[in-house]
Design an enzyme around this catalytic site. Structure first.
Site, PDB file in Angstrom:
ATOM      1  N   ILE A  29      -7.027  -5.409   2.255  1.00 55.68           N
ATOM      2  CA  ILE A  29      -6.808  -4.898   0.898  1.00 55.68           C
ATOM      3  C   ILE A  29      -5.437  -4.271   0.732  1.00 55.68           C
ATOM      4  O   ILE A  29      -5.034  -3.922  -0.368  1.00 55.68           O
ATOM      5  CB  ILE A  29      -7.880  -3.853   0.477  1.00 55.68           C
ATOM      6  CG1 ILE A  29      -8.062  -2.796   1.568  1.00 55.68           C
ATOM      7  CG2 ILE A  29      -9.189  -4.539   0.144  1.00 55.68           C
ATOM      8  CD1 ILE A  29      -8.942  -1.639   1.128  1.00 55.68           C
ATOM      9  N   THR A  33       4.386  -1.269   5.798  1.00 52.78           N
ATOM     10  CA  THR A  33       5.254  -1.545   6.942  1.00 52.78           C
ATOM     11  C   THR A  33       4.580  -1.115   8.235  1.00 52.78           C
ATOM     12  O   THR A  33       4.854  -1.656   9.296  1.00 52.78           O
ATOM     13  CB  THR A  33       6.572  -0.752   6.787  1.00 52.78           C
ATOM     14  OG1 THR A  33       6.893  -0.683   5.405  1.00 52.78           O
ATOM     15  CG2 THR A  33       7.701  -1.405   7.533  1.00 52.78           C
ATOM     16  N   PHE A  34       3.722  -0.123   8.136  1.00 46.60           N
ATOM     17  CA  PHE A  34       3.182   0.455   9.349  1.00 46.60           C
ATOM     18  C   PHE A  34       1.685   0.340   9.499  1.00 46.60           C
ATOM     19  O   PHE A  34       1.100   0.960  10.363  1.00 46.60           O
ATOM     20  CB  PHE A  34       3.620   1.926   9.451  1.00 46.60           C
ATOM     21  CG  PHE A  34       5.062   2.015   9.750  1.00 46.60           C
ATOM     22  CD1 PHE A  34       5.507   2.073  11.053  1.00 46.60           C
ATOM     23  CD2 PHE A  34       5.988   1.938   8.734  1.00 46.60           C
ATOM     24  CE1 PHE A  34       6.854   2.090  11.338  1.00 46.60           C
ATOM     25  CE2 PHE A  34       7.342   1.964   9.012  1.00 46.60           C
ATOM     26  CZ  PHE A  34       7.772   2.041  10.313  1.00 46.60           C
ATOM     27  N   ASP A 146       6.248  10.515   0.604  1.00 46.19           N
ATOM     28  CA  ASP A 146       6.196   9.117   0.159  1.00 46.19           C
ATOM     29  C   ASP A 146       5.325   8.979  -1.085  1.00 46.19           C
ATOM     30  O   ASP A 146       4.495   8.076  -1.187  1.00 46.19           O
ATOM     31  CB  ASP A 146       5.704   8.222   1.299  1.00 46.19           C
ATOM     32  CG  ASP A 146       6.200   6.780   1.152  1.00 46.19           C
ATOM     33  OD1 ASP A 146       7.094   6.529   0.320  1.00 46.19           O
ATOM     34  OD2 ASP A 146       5.674   5.898   1.859  1.00 46.19           O
TER      35      ASP A 146
HETATM   36  P1  ADP Z   1       1.052   2.284   4.719  1.00 43.49           P
HETATM   37  O1  ADP Z   1       1.369   3.463   5.565  1.00 43.49           O
HETATM   38  O2  ADP Z   1       1.113   1.019   5.482  1.00 43.49           O
HETATM   39  O3  ADP Z   1       1.796   2.246   3.412  1.00 43.49           O
HETATM   40  P2  ADP Z   1      -1.282   3.130   3.165  1.00 43.49           P
HETATM   41  O4  ADP Z   1      -2.162   4.204   3.698  1.00 43.49           O
HETATM   42  O5  ADP Z   1      -0.370   3.494   2.059  1.00 43.49           O
HETATM   43  O6  ADP Z   1      -0.501   2.453   4.373  1.00 43.49           O
HETATM   44  O7  ADP Z   1      -2.175   1.910   2.679  1.00 43.49           O
HETATM   45  C1  ADP Z   1      -1.584   0.710   2.245  1.00 43.49           C
HETATM   46  C2  ADP Z   1      -2.335   0.186   1.044  1.00 43.49           C
HETATM   47  O8  ADP Z   1      -3.710  -0.030   1.383  1.00 43.49           O
HETATM   48  C3  ADP Z   1      -2.368   1.121  -0.146  1.00 43.49           C
HETATM   49  O9  ADP Z   1      -1.232   0.982  -0.963  1.00 43.49           O
HETATM   50  C4  ADP Z   1      -3.644   0.679  -0.843  1.00 43.49           C
HETATM   51  O10 ADP Z   1      -3.415  -0.466  -1.646  1.00 43.49           O
HETATM   52  C5  ADP Z   1      -4.556   0.298   0.295  1.00 43.49           C
HETATM   53  N1  ADP Z   1      -5.393   1.466   0.641  1.00 43.49           N
HETATM   54  C6  ADP Z   1      -5.089   2.465   1.484  1.00 43.49           C
HETATM   55  N2  ADP Z   1      -6.057   3.390   1.521  1.00 43.49           N
HETATM   56  C7  ADP Z   1      -7.008   2.978   0.669  1.00 43.49           C
HETATM   57  C8  ADP Z   1      -8.272   3.511   0.225  1.00 43.49           C
HETATM   58  N3  ADP Z   1      -8.767   4.640   0.711  1.00 43.49           N
HETATM   59  N4  ADP Z   1      -8.965   2.801  -0.692  1.00 43.49           N
HETATM   60  C9  ADP Z   1      -8.492   1.643  -1.170  1.00 43.49           C
HETATM   61  N5  ADP Z   1      -7.330   1.096  -0.805  1.00 43.49           N
HETATM   62  C10 ADP Z   1      -6.587   1.746   0.103  1.00 43.49           C
HETATM   63 MG    MG Z   2       1.679   3.437   1.698  1.00 47.64          MG
END
Ligand code: ADP
Ligand code: MG
Length: 464
Positions: A29, A33-34, A146
């Site tokens: 979903i 990058t990480f 961020d």
């Molecule tokens: P990264 O550090 O790779 O940016 P994120 O924690 O921001 O990781 O998660 C990347 C993406 O995954 C988010 O932009 C969102 O679309 C999806 N995502 C992350 N956490 C959730 C959540 N709790 N519920 C639904 N989607 C999520």
């Molecule tokens: Mg993110």
């Protein structure tokens, strides 16, 4: 693509058998990058209908992430998360270098899909939730670093909001004595550790001057800008580097390296600074300047959301960094433009900021941080109301001005609430919304409004 995704899921389940035991992993979903983020549900709920199941976001961190970074992200989730619109963590599983965080799932759409659809009430609720989340995070003495729409998930149907992704979060450093602090004090000793030094700038050029053609909504033309200061430095562009895409996730710890070479130095672009060093006022860098160590300051974050103090490499950054990013989100929603800023490097980003807030306010803010910004042309700053009206294709009714020139982002010219015209709006957004944007996008982090105070601002305090 489906095949690749399936393969990735199978590989993850193979590496982490316990995850496979407890969860069904349905699909990817999100991908940053990480990390890669997957949708999961409990195996014990397999027979339940989709409506009855509990859904989870399973964040798989890239195995190359530094263990200290992962630990810090987890601590933030544990200590801060789970309330006030901040994501919490239900479970963390690890096997060797495979680590997943299991978090509650929130359905959401891309910001770009609804940015132009939000009316004043919806935007007020959205910004209020974001400020509540930031106030909460900041009360722990933590800077999220961020803040952007893809890290503030919004379930429009159920009016739920979640601030996610503490991958860049940073403990607020105590400011040097005599430096006024912005935001809540970093007093809580709640176990949130200071990050291992996240991305800091390597030896950058001492002085950079660039001709810039701006493409952002706020752009009004071309300017030459240079940033300098007693500890002279200006960021250097990294063509093609991560984060050069508009809205793309920018620098992360460990992603930067030295960026040698000066780009586009332009004679006469940098103004004289009497009594400083022999090279003041001329292009190029003198021995005295080139012998100086480049200032080091955190710049982790995403291009387009970095405030002046980050772009100017001010080392004592505060929670005001997040407040600025929230201001960019608000400006996006008001103008129905995402991304709002499009610059691909820090110097271009400074030029965009100068276009928006005006050269003088930016220079004043820089001076208060011990930095100097020199521009070839003076910018008056943009009237955000007029910009929003133009970008939304709405004729701007020439009602009596809020400031001398409609409504600008220069805080000096923001009049008091009593002077707002309640009948006037752009696309239904009242003056107070633009006033809040101006307070969030104050170029000076020392006077920028805090998340706590923003919640008392007339736009957010108003009844829905
Ligand atoms: P990264 O550090 O790779 O940016 P994120 O924690 O921001 O990781 O998660 C990347 C993406 O995954 C988010 O932009 C969102 O679309 C999806 N995502 C992350 N956490 C959730 C959540 N709790 N519920 C639904 N989607 C999520
Ligand atoms: Mg993110």
């Amino acid at each position: 693509k489906d095949e690749i995704e399936k393969h990735q899921i199978n590989e993850l389940l193979h590496k982490l058998p316990r995850l496979d035991k407890i969860f069904e992993v349905h699909r990817k979903i999100g991908e940053g990058t990480f990390s890669s983020v997957y949708l999961g549900s409990l195996r014990q709920h397999a027979s339940l209908s989709n409506d009855e199941k509990r859904w989870f976001a399973i964040k798989h961190l890239v195995p190359t992430a530094h263990p200290a970074r992962i630990e810090h992200e987890l601590r933030c989730l544990q200590d801060i998360g789970g309330k006030e619109h901040v994501i919490g963590v239900e479970l963390c599983l690890r096997n060797l270098d495979t680590i997943v965080f299991i978090m509650p799932y929130i359905p959401h759409r891309k910001f770009s899909e609804y940015v132009g659809e939000m009316d004043a009430t919806e935007l007020r609720q959205y910004m209020r939730a974001l400020m509540v989340a930031l106030r909460h995070v900041h009360s722990f003495g933590v800077i999220h670093r961020d803040v952007k729409p893809s890290n503030f998930l919004y379930d429009r149907d159920n009016k739920r909001y979640l601030l996610v992704d503490f991958g860049l979060a940073q403990r607020l450093c105590p400011a040097p004595e005599g430096t006024p602090m912005i935001g809540p004090p970093p007093a809580h000793s709640n176990g949130v550790r200071k990050r291992t030094r996240d991305e800091e700038d390597g030896p950058a050029a001492k002085r950079v001057a660039l001709d810039l053609s701006m493409g952002s909504p706020a752009a009004t033309g071309t300017a030459t800008i240079a940033a300098a200061g007693p500890e002279v430095a200006a960021a250097e562009p990294r063509p093609g580097a991560a984060g050069s895409r508009p809205g793309a996730t920018g620098s992360r710890p460990g992603m930067s390296g030295p960026r040698p070479g000066t780009v586009g130095s332009k004679p006469g672009a940098v103004g004289p600074r009497p009594g400083r060093c022999p090279c003041a006022g001329v292009a190029g860098v003198c021995d005295m300047c080139s012998g100086r160590a480049a200032p080091r300051a955190p710049r982790a974050g995403t291009q387009g959301f970095r405030p002046p103090e980050v772009l100017l490499k001010y080392p004592h950054q505060t929670t005001a960094v997040d407040v600025w990013a929230a201001g960019v989100v608000l400006a996006s929603a008001l103008t129905a433009r995402y991304p709002f800023f499009r610059a691909s490097d820090d110097v271009a980003a400074l030029a965009e900021l100068a276009d928006l807030v005006g050269t003088e306010p930016l220079q004043r803010a820089a001076a208060s941080l011990g930095r100097r910004v020199v521009s070839s042309s003076a910018r008056r700053g943009v009237c955000l109301r007029a910009l929003a009206a133009r970008l939304r294709g709405e004729p701007l009714r020439r009602a009596p001005c809020v400031c001398r020139r409609e409504f600008c982002l220069c805080p000096d010219r923001i009049k008091k609430a009593e002077e707002w015209d309640p009948r006037r709006s752009v696309a239904g957004f009242p003056d107070s919304a633009f006033s809040l944007a101006a307070r969030l996008l104050d170029p000076d982090p020392r006077t920028r409004i805090s998340a706590h105070d923003a919640l008392a601002h007339p736009f957010l305090a108003a009844a829905d």
